[in-house]
Structures are given as C-alpha cells and as structure tokens.
Design a protein around this motif. Structure first.
Motif, short mmCIF file in Angstrom:
data_model
loop_
_atom_site.label_atom_id
_atom_site.label_comp_id
_atom_site.label_asym_id
_atom_site.label_seq_id
_atom_site.Cartn_x
_atom_site.Cartn_y
_atom_site.Cartn_z
N LEU A 21 23.53 -4.05 13.36
CA LEU A 21 23.13 -3.81 14.74
C LEU A 21 21.60 -3.81 14.85
O LEU A 21 20.94 -3.05 14.14
N SER A 22 21.06 -4.62 15.74
CA SER A 22 19.61 -4.61 15.91
C SER A 22 19.21 -5.24 17.24
O SER A 22 19.61 -6.36 17.55
N GLN A 23 18.43 -4.51 18.01
CA GLN A 23 17.90 -5.05 19.26
C GLN A 23 17.01 -6.24 18.94
O GLN A 23 17.25 -7.36 19.40
N SER A 24 15.99 -6.00 18.13
CA SER A 24 14.98 -7.03 17.86
C SER A 24 15.51 -8.15 16.97
O SER A 24 15.06 -9.29 17.05
N GLY A 25 16.44 -7.78 16.08
CA GLY A 25 16.89 -8.74 15.08
C GLY A 25 15.88 -8.93 13.96
O GLY A 25 16.02 -9.83 13.12
N GLU A 26 14.84 -8.09 13.94
CA GLU A 26 13.78 -8.27 12.94
C GLU A 26 13.56 -7.04 12.07
O GLU A 26 12.68 -7.06 11.21
N THR A 27 14.27 -5.95 12.31
CA THR A 27 14.05 -4.72 11.53
C THR A 27 14.33 -5.01 10.04
O THR A 27 15.43 -5.42 9.68
N LEU A 28 13.32 -4.77 9.22
CA LEU A 28 13.42 -5.18 7.82
C LEU A 28 14.57 -4.49 7.09
O LEU A 28 15.30 -5.13 6.32
N SER B 181 9.70 -1.49 25.82
CA SER B 181 9.45 -0.08 25.52
C SER B 181 9.92 0.24 24.10
O SER B 181 10.98 -0.20 23.67
N VAL B 182 9.11 1.00 23.36
CA VAL B 182 9.49 1.39 21.99
C VAL B 182 10.81 2.16 22.02
O VAL B 182 11.69 1.93 21.19
N ALA B 183 10.94 3.06 22.97
CA ALA B 183 12.19 3.82 23.08
C ALA B 183 13.26 2.91 23.69
O ALA B 183 13.13 2.44 24.81
N SER B 184 14.30 2.66 22.93
CA SER B 184 15.34 1.72 23.36
C SER B 184 16.24 2.37 24.42
O SER B 184 16.63 3.53 24.30
N THR B 185 16.54 1.62 25.47
CA THR B 185 17.44 2.15 26.51
C THR B 185 18.54 1.13 26.79
O THR B 185 19.68 1.31 26.37
N CYS C 285 19.33 0.90 12.43
CA CYS C 285 18.33 1.96 12.30
C CYS C 285 18.06 2.57 13.68
O CYS C 285 18.18 1.89 14.69
N GLY C 286 17.66 3.83 13.69
CA GLY C 286 17.28 4.49 14.95
C GLY C 286 18.40 4.44 15.96
O GLY C 286 19.57 4.71 15.66
N SER C 287 18.06 4.03 17.18
CA SER C 287 19.05 4.01 18.26
C SER C 287 20.20 3.05 17.94
O SER C 287 21.33 3.28 18.36
N SER C 288 19.92 1.98 17.22
CA SER C 288 20.99 1.05 16.86
C SER C 288 22.00 1.73 15.94
O SER C 288 23.20 1.45 16.02
N TYR C 289 21.53 2.62 15.09
CA TYR C 289 22.44 3.39 14.22
C TYR C 289 23.31 4.33 15.07
O TYR C 289 24.52 4.44 14.87
N LEU D 156 4.65 4.99 16.23
CA LEU D 156 5.88 4.19 16.26
C LEU D 156 5.60 2.74 16.63
O LEU D 156 4.63 2.45 17.32
N ALA D 157 6.47 1.85 16.17
CA ALA D 157 6.40 0.44 16.54
C ALA D 157 7.75 0.02 17.09
O ALA D 157 8.77 0.63 16.77
N LYS D 158 7.76 -0.99 17.92
CA LYS D 158 9.02 -1.45 18.52
C LYS D 158 9.98 -1.96 17.45
O LYS D 158 11.16 -1.66 17.48
N SER D 159 9.48 -2.76 16.53
CA SER D 159 10.37 -3.12 15.43
C SER D 159 9.57 -3.05 14.13
O SER D 159 8.43 -3.51 14.06
N VAL D 160 10.19 -2.43 13.15
CA VAL D 160 9.50 -2.18 11.89
C VAL D 160 9.88 -3.28 10.91
O VAL D 160 10.99 -3.31 10.39
N THR D 161 8.93 -4.19 10.69
CA THR D 161 9.23 -5.39 9.90
C THR D 161 8.55 -5.34 8.53
O THR D 161 8.46 -6.33 7.84
N LYS E 42 12.14 13.34 21.15
CA LYS E 42 11.13 13.38 20.09
C LYS E 42 10.17 12.20 20.21
O LYS E 42 8.96 12.38 20.16
N GLU E 43 10.73 11.01 20.34
CA GLU E 43 9.92 9.79 20.33
C GLU E 43 8.84 9.77 21.38
O GLU E 43 7.71 9.40 21.11
N ILE E 44 9.19 10.15 22.60
CA ILE E 44 8.22 9.93 23.69
C ILE E 44 7.55 11.19 24.20
O ILE E 44 6.51 11.11 24.83
#
Ligand code: BG6
Length: 363
Positions: A104-111, A155-159, A58-62, A356-361, A244-246
């Motif tokens: 693909l997931s930074q947090s590993g928790e995106t639902l 940071s919510v915006a992934s870099t 999702c998002g940047s991971s996509y 926005l949230a860092k990871s949407v669970t 857009k995000e920031i």
C-alpha cells in the motif's frame, strides 16, 4: 493550485467526496453484488486459493492496511493482518505461496514499501499494489493491483489517499468474500453502503465548524489518548498520527480494551481521550470505557454515530450511519478535521510539518 483553500491539507480533505466517487466508479456490480477490480488480474479460482492476506505499508498506508485486514476477515473470513513495510523488509519474513501480499502506498515511492515488495518478489510471493501514483516504482514492481484515483496529494498528512485506500480494500474484501461464502444479500448491503460513502463524507465535512470549535477547546492540551476497539482501533491510530504530525501535540493510540491494563494510570483532568464509539456490538464496552475515564476526571471526546447517554461525553463528533463494516472509513474523517483545526489554532505550518517529508525515498 490551491483554489480557495487555505492550504493543501484543507483542499484535499474537501476533495474526498469526489475522490471517493472516482475510486468507486465502474467498480461496483449490483447484479452480482460484488466488486469489479480489473487491475488485479486474478480469476475466481486464484482468488479462492488465497489462504491468508497480508497488507504492507508505512504511516497512514499501514493504518489503512489494518482497516483492510479487518474487512477481509469480516467479509471473506480469510485470516488477514497488516504490518509496517519498514519492519517486514528487515526481519527475513516467511513468505508463503498461498498468502496474498498487498503493498500500500500513496506515492508509490516509499523506499521501505518498495524494498518489502522487492523482497517478496524475490521469494516468489503473490503481490498486488494499491497505489495512487500511476507509473510509480511500487506500481511498476507490483505489476497488478488497484489504483486509488485520489488525484495528486500534496499535503504531508495523508487524507484522501487513506480514505481511498481503505475503500479500495473494502472492495477487495467484498470480491474475496463473494467468491467464498459472503451471501448475495450481504454483498448487496456492502455495495449499497459503499455507494453511500461520498455523500456521507460530504455530510461530515459540512459539520467542520462544529469540529473546529471542539478542537479549539482542547488546543492547550499537552497530551491525548486516542482509543478504539477492533474496527475503531486503526481509526484511533490514524487520528493520533494526524494530530502528532501537524500539531506536535503528543498523542498516543491505544486499544480501548487495553486501557485498564496500564495506561489508565495516566488519566486525570489534564489528559483528554478521543474515543471511537460506533453503534455496533461493542457499544456497551465503549460506554464502559468512557465511564472509567470520567471516573478519573478525564475529558472525553466521542466520535460516534450512537445515541450516547446525555452528558456522558464532554464533546461529540457526529458520524452518519452506514454498514458497520464500513465505519472506519467514515469515522476517520472528523479526526482529520480535528487535527487540522487544532494545528491551525496553534498556528502550525500545516502543509510543511517539521522533520517530515511527503514520501521517504531514502534509508
Ligand atoms: C510518510 C509520510 O513518510 O510516508 C506519511 O509522512 C505517509 O504521511 C507514509 O503516510 C507512507 O507514504 P506512502 O506514499 O507510501 O503512502
């Protein structure tokens, strides 16, 4: 925790050379011109049996997945694509036995991504995870894969996580290529290119002041296009998303090739365009697109490693040269700085963007 940085986004942008070095560490093999990815638990025979690769996130991971799909097609000549995990999970997907699915997931928790992984497992799909957080739900669900080693991303915006995801997928593509028809010479070229990335990212970050000045010039813009072709297309999408995000400035990403099939109608002196212009086989096409925009009085910011005709673009964000296949990784970096400084100029709360949230669970 912030050290000397103004906020986490800036801190994490500047951590990228180190984070990238960690992602590459111990994973490149010069002698066999390939990547060593111990966590994927697949032997050459299993790797050769893969007929298709699908990236889900999702998002940047996509968007990193889109970069990965391009790399897999180029280096391994295996059909590959990326799809938002949030769509995949709801559309009763056809799961094929010889497709490799990669969550693909930074947090590993995106639902949404977790649910896509669970749906795949239930249908017997072959699944790998490319995840930053060790022990996270997606890492556990996938069982095998690649850890990003980006370090904590706040940071919510992934870099740095996006940079390490794209780089990890380049290594996966290299490995898939080298068990097929990618030559030793080409493998060596990619290994050497990957090794150059950390220093080249540092080189881009050293030009931060110049990017900040360009961002400040465009801070009163209400809406912008971000366009790119092929390798540049996910870069454009990621650049628009960051803005857009920031900054809350409207940004729309488009394939540069599709501009003339509709959105060109919106171009005038109030609508600037950021265009991704690598010095590759599509350079003349991208120069043509810039000319079409200029003819309609649109301002153009070119992200480029090419020598563009004098005065063609209104501003240039410079990127060092590497192997063209790896361009998306480097071209993303100036757009992080661009979004960051435009948002800073507008006084936005960069680490806590609204809604926005860092990871949407949750659903
Ligand atoms: C979104 C975040 O909700 O989740 C994005 O706002 C992020 O920044 C996306 O890219 C995916 O997160 P993750 O942790 O699964 O990579």
């Amino acid at each position: 925790e912030l050290g000397g940085s103004a906020d986490f986004m800036s801190k994490e942008i500047h951590e990228q050379p180190t984070a990238l070095s960690r992602a590459l560490s111990g994973r490149l093999n010069e002698r066999f011109a390939t990547a060593h990815l111990g966590g994927i638990n697949m032997d050459p025979r299993e790797l050769r049996a893969i007929r298709r690769v699908k990236f889900l996130g999702c998002g940047s991971s996509y968007y990193a997945g889109q970069m990965g799909a391009q790399l897999v097609e180029e280096l391994a000549r295996i059909p590959a694509d990326a799809e938002p995990a949030s769509e995949f999970r709801y559309r009763n997907p056809v799961v094929e036995a010889d497709t490799l699915y990669v969550a693909l997931s930074q947090s590993g928790e995106t639902l949404d991504t977790l649910a896509a992984a669970q749906e795949l497992k239930r249908k017997g799909g072959q699944l790998l995870g490319v995840v930053n957080v060790v022990g996270s739900a997606i890492a556990r669900e996938c069982g095998s894969g690649i850890f990003l080693h980006a370090g904590p991303e706040v940071s919510v915006a992934s870099t740095k996580a996006l940079t390490n995801t794209a780089t990890s997928l380049a290594m996966l593509a290299l490995l898939l290529g080298r068990v097929r028809d990618l030559s030793t010479a080409d493998g060596k070229r990619i290994v050497a290119g990957l090794r150059r990335l950390p220093d080249q990212v540092a080189e881009i970050l050293a030009q931060e002041q110049a990017v900040a000045e360009v961002a400040a010039r465009f801070a009163d813009t209400r809406s912008m296009f971000f366009v790119g072709r092929v390798r540049g297309w996910p870069v454009a999408r990621e650049g628009a998303q960051k803005l857009k995000e920031i900054s809350y400035v409207h940004a729309e990403a488009y394939q540069a090739s599709e501009l003339k099939h509709g959105p060109l109608a919106l171009i005038d002196n109030t609508m600037p365009t950021v265009i991704i212009v690598p010095d590759d086989e599509l350079l003349s096409k991208n120069i043509g697109t810039i000319e079409e925009i200029k003819a309609r009085n649109g301002a153009v910011i070119a992200v480029t490693n090419a020598e563009l005709p004098e005065g063609l673009a209104d501003a240039e964000l410079r990127v060092p040269r590497n192997e063209t296949e790896l361009d998306p990784i480097l071209f993303t970096i100036p757009l992080q700085l661009f979004a960051y400084h435009l948002a800073a100029k507008l006084g936005r709360d960069i680490d806590r963007p609204r809604n926005l949230a860092k990871s949407v669970t949750v659903e």
